[in-house]
Design a protein around this motif. Structure first.
Motif, PDB file in Angstrom:
ATOM      1  N   THR A  38       0.629   6.879  -6.640  1.00 38.62           N
ATOM      2  CA  THR A  38      -0.094   7.336  -7.350  1.00 38.62           C
ATOM      3  C   THR A  38       0.650   9.632  -6.707  1.00 38.62           C
ATOM      4  O   THR A  38       0.076   9.897  -7.644  1.00 38.62           O
ATOM      5  N   TYR A  72      -8.312   9.080  -2.436  1.00 37.76           N
ATOM      6  CA  TYR A  72      -9.425   8.677  -3.020  1.00 37.76           C
ATOM      7  C   TYR A  72      -9.444   9.516  -3.935  1.00 37.76           C
ATOM      8  O   TYR A  72     -10.719   9.474  -5.208  1.00 37.76           O
ATOM      9  N   THR A 100       0.472   4.030  -2.680  1.00 39.55           N
ATOM     10  CA  THR A 100       0.484   5.542  -2.771  1.00 39.55           C
ATOM     11  C   THR A 100       1.845   6.437  -2.991  1.00 39.55           C
ATOM     12  O   THR A 100       1.632   7.762  -3.900  1.00 39.55           O
ATOM     13  N   SER A 124      -4.677   8.443   2.695  1.00 44.46           N
ATOM     14  CA  SER A 124      -6.304   7.631   1.938  1.00 44.46           C
ATOM     15  C   SER A 124      -7.111   8.516   0.886  1.00 44.46           C
ATOM     16  O   SER A 124      -7.417   8.552   0.340  1.00 44.46           O
ATOM     17  N   PRO A 125      -7.740  10.013   1.835  1.00 44.20           N
ATOM     18  CA  PRO A 125      -8.474  10.798   1.416  1.00 44.20           C
ATOM     19  C   PRO A 125      -8.213  11.142  -0.345  1.00 44.20           C
ATOM     20  O   PRO A 125      -8.643  11.930  -0.766  1.00 44.20           O
ATOM     21  N   CYS A 168       1.105  -1.621   0.640  1.00 48.98           N
ATOM     22  CA  CYS A 168       0.429  -0.218  -0.144  1.00 48.98           C
ATOM     23  C   CYS A 168       0.776   1.521   0.040  1.00 48.98           C
ATOM     24  O   CYS A 168       0.575   2.198  -0.793  1.00 48.98           O
ATOM     25  N   PHE A 181     -10.347   8.788  -7.997  1.00 49.74           N
ATOM     26  CA  PHE A 181     -12.302   7.962  -7.771  1.00 49.74           C
ATOM     27  C   PHE A 181     -12.521   9.410  -8.153  1.00 49.74           C
ATOM     28  O   PHE A 181     -13.536   9.729  -8.294  1.00 49.74           O
ATOM     29  N   GLN A 182     -11.770  10.687  -7.167  1.00 49.05           N
ATOM     30  CA  GLN A 182     -12.323  11.946  -7.819  1.00 49.05           C
ATOM     31  C   GLN A 182     -12.000  12.669  -8.257  1.00 49.05           C
ATOM     32  O   GLN A 182     -11.518  14.131  -7.638  1.00 49.05           O
TER      33      GLN A 182
END
Length: 465
Positions: free
Chosen positions: A164, A389, A161, A385-386, A157, A393-394
């Motif tokens: 990303t 995300y 991250t 994680s926020p 993970c 995804f947004q």
């Protein structure tokens, strides 16, 4: 006269021969009886033989118990039987004794129990001692499999991250999160996960040295970065309330320098520890017949090594609590607060588990691995994680405010500041001066019935980190 008397022999009045041996003693003459049941309700002595210089028994008249007669055996004519293995004789008199067991860690020596030295155990025959083979936790043990799997997933993970963040390095959300400290924090989290493999490795001087360095350093990197974040948030808003002057040392380069200084304290302490106490292994004996191979680290040294991290955790928690009521745009402070509260709970649970199970090294090592990994997971989940995300995804939220249409109708109205908070907002715009954001937009709000024009900063301006 004595010579003649010794040669005398005659039949006495009882019809038995009277004579003397060469020592002048009359030979004994005895009748032998056995106590037997003579009827269904009575017992009596029955003559079964005699002894006059030799034994004469009528075996047909001998009777034993049912079991003995069935086995064609007879009772042993001894006071005490031989003691079993591992027992010594405790003499009641010169012929009779009782058997007393020796402790499991002792051997038998001249009818006494002699304890083996620490790290030694008696052989099966309780005659000599042999050296115990030291134990250590192996990677195929259930106590090691769970922490190893957990750490492996955490490393995966962390890697995803990091990739990303690198992929979307120039997007507003990543830039507004304080990229430099985020990368520092990710490196500390990865080091915490890697420590599980060091802790569970077979003890040796190299692994013990890595344990001393990595355990405290990984945690120190994480909490130094978080402390730098929370300290900056607190200083900005405290200065913004009192003055329009920008606080010192709030730029990304200054934050890295502050974080590096905090980490260097831990690193210098660990290096001094390695010089004063050379890494080595030792055997400990939680039980007399158990030898455990471990690193030569005392509990006091471990507490001192982790003590600096405990201070950082406490300071981070204090700053997270102080910045809990800042405007909702700067909601990363809430994530930091939740991270630190959870971390405190994890470490408060770890201390009694680790020091309360001093005789079970497997529980100690497994609990240490899980505590460090859970601390890293809390930081990774709450702080990253926020952002990941939103980026994945947004993506419609990963834009600067005022730079284009916003699909979420509530997204553009998240700025709610009093005029006093605008000073703090203006301070934050210097952190990413190299990125040319679009000019801020203005919105009109009604505060207590009065019309108030409020400048809405860009994403970089509204992010605390």
């Amino acid at each position: 006269m004595l010579a003649y008397i010794r040669n005398v022999s005659f039949i006495g009045q009882q019809g038995r021969e009277v004579k003397f041996n060469k020592d002048g003693d009359a030979p004994g003459s005895y009748f032998i009886y056995q106590y037997q049941r003579v009827s269904s309700t009575s017992y009596d002595y029955v003559l079964i033989g005699n002894w006059t210089e030799r034994l004469s028994l009528n075996h047909t008249k001998l009777e034993w118990t049912v079991d003995q007669r069935g086995n064609n055996t007879h009772p042993l004519s001894i006071c005490s039987s031989q003691c079993p293995n591992g027992h010594i004789r405790n003499f009641q008199d010169s012929c009779c004794w009782s058997c007393v067991p020796c402790p499991e860690h002792a051997i038998i020596y001249n009818d006494t129990c002699r304890s083996c030295a620490l790290g030694w155990a008696p052989t099966a025959d309780k005659v000599t001692c042999y050296k115990l083979t030291p134990e250590y936790i192996t990677w195929d043990s259930s106590w090691a499999i769970v922490p190893l799997v957990f750490s492996s997933l955490g490393l995966l993970c962390t890697l995803l991250t990091t990739l990303t963040f690198i992929r979307f390095n120039t997007t507003p959300v990543i830039m507004a999160s304080g990229r430099e400290l985020c990368y520092v924090l990710l490196s500390g989290i990865a080091l915490c996960y890697l420590m599980t493999f060091v802790i569970l490795a077979p003890p040796s001087p190299p692994t013990c040295a890595l344990l001393r360095i990595g355990l405290g350093l990984g945690l120190c990197i994480c909490y130094s970065a978080i402390f730098t974040k929370t300290n900056r948030i607190s200083r900005i808003f405290n200065r913004g309330i009192k003055s329009i002057k920008r606080p010192s040392y709030t730029s990304p380069r200054s934050q890295i320098v502050i974080c590096s200084g905090l980490v260097s304290v831990q690193l210098v302490g660990v290096v001094a520890w390695l010089i004063v106490e050379t890494p080595a292994t030792k055997e400990v004996y939680p039980y007399r017949l158990v030898a455990v191979l471990t690193c030569g680290i005392s509990n006091i040294s471990l507490i001192l090594s982790l003590g600096y991290n405990m201070v950082l955790i406490l300071l981070c928690t204090v700053y997270a609590f102080k910045t809990r009521k800042i405007p909702e745009n700067f909601n990363e402070a809430k994530y930091i607060g939740f991270t630190m509260y959870s971390t405190c709970i994890v470490w408060l649970a770890f201390v009694p588990i680790y020091f309360g199970t001093n005789n079970d090294y497997k529980i100690q090592l497994a609990s240490m691995c899980m505590c460090v990994s859970i601390s890293a997971s809390v930081s990774l989940g709450c702080l990253f994680s926020p952002k990941v995300y939103i980026v994945i995804f947004q993506p419609y939220k990963n834009v600067r405010q005022g730079s284009g249409p916003v699909k979420n109708k509530n997204y553009g109205h998240s700025m709610r500041f009093t005029s006093r908070s605008q000073t703090a907002q203006s301070v934050l715009s210097v952190n990413h001066s190299s990125v040319h954001a679009p000019p801020p937009s203005t919105i009109s709000q009604h505060v207590n019935g009065d019309s108030l024009t409020v400048t809405t900063p860009s994403v970089e301006d509204t992010s605390i980190t």
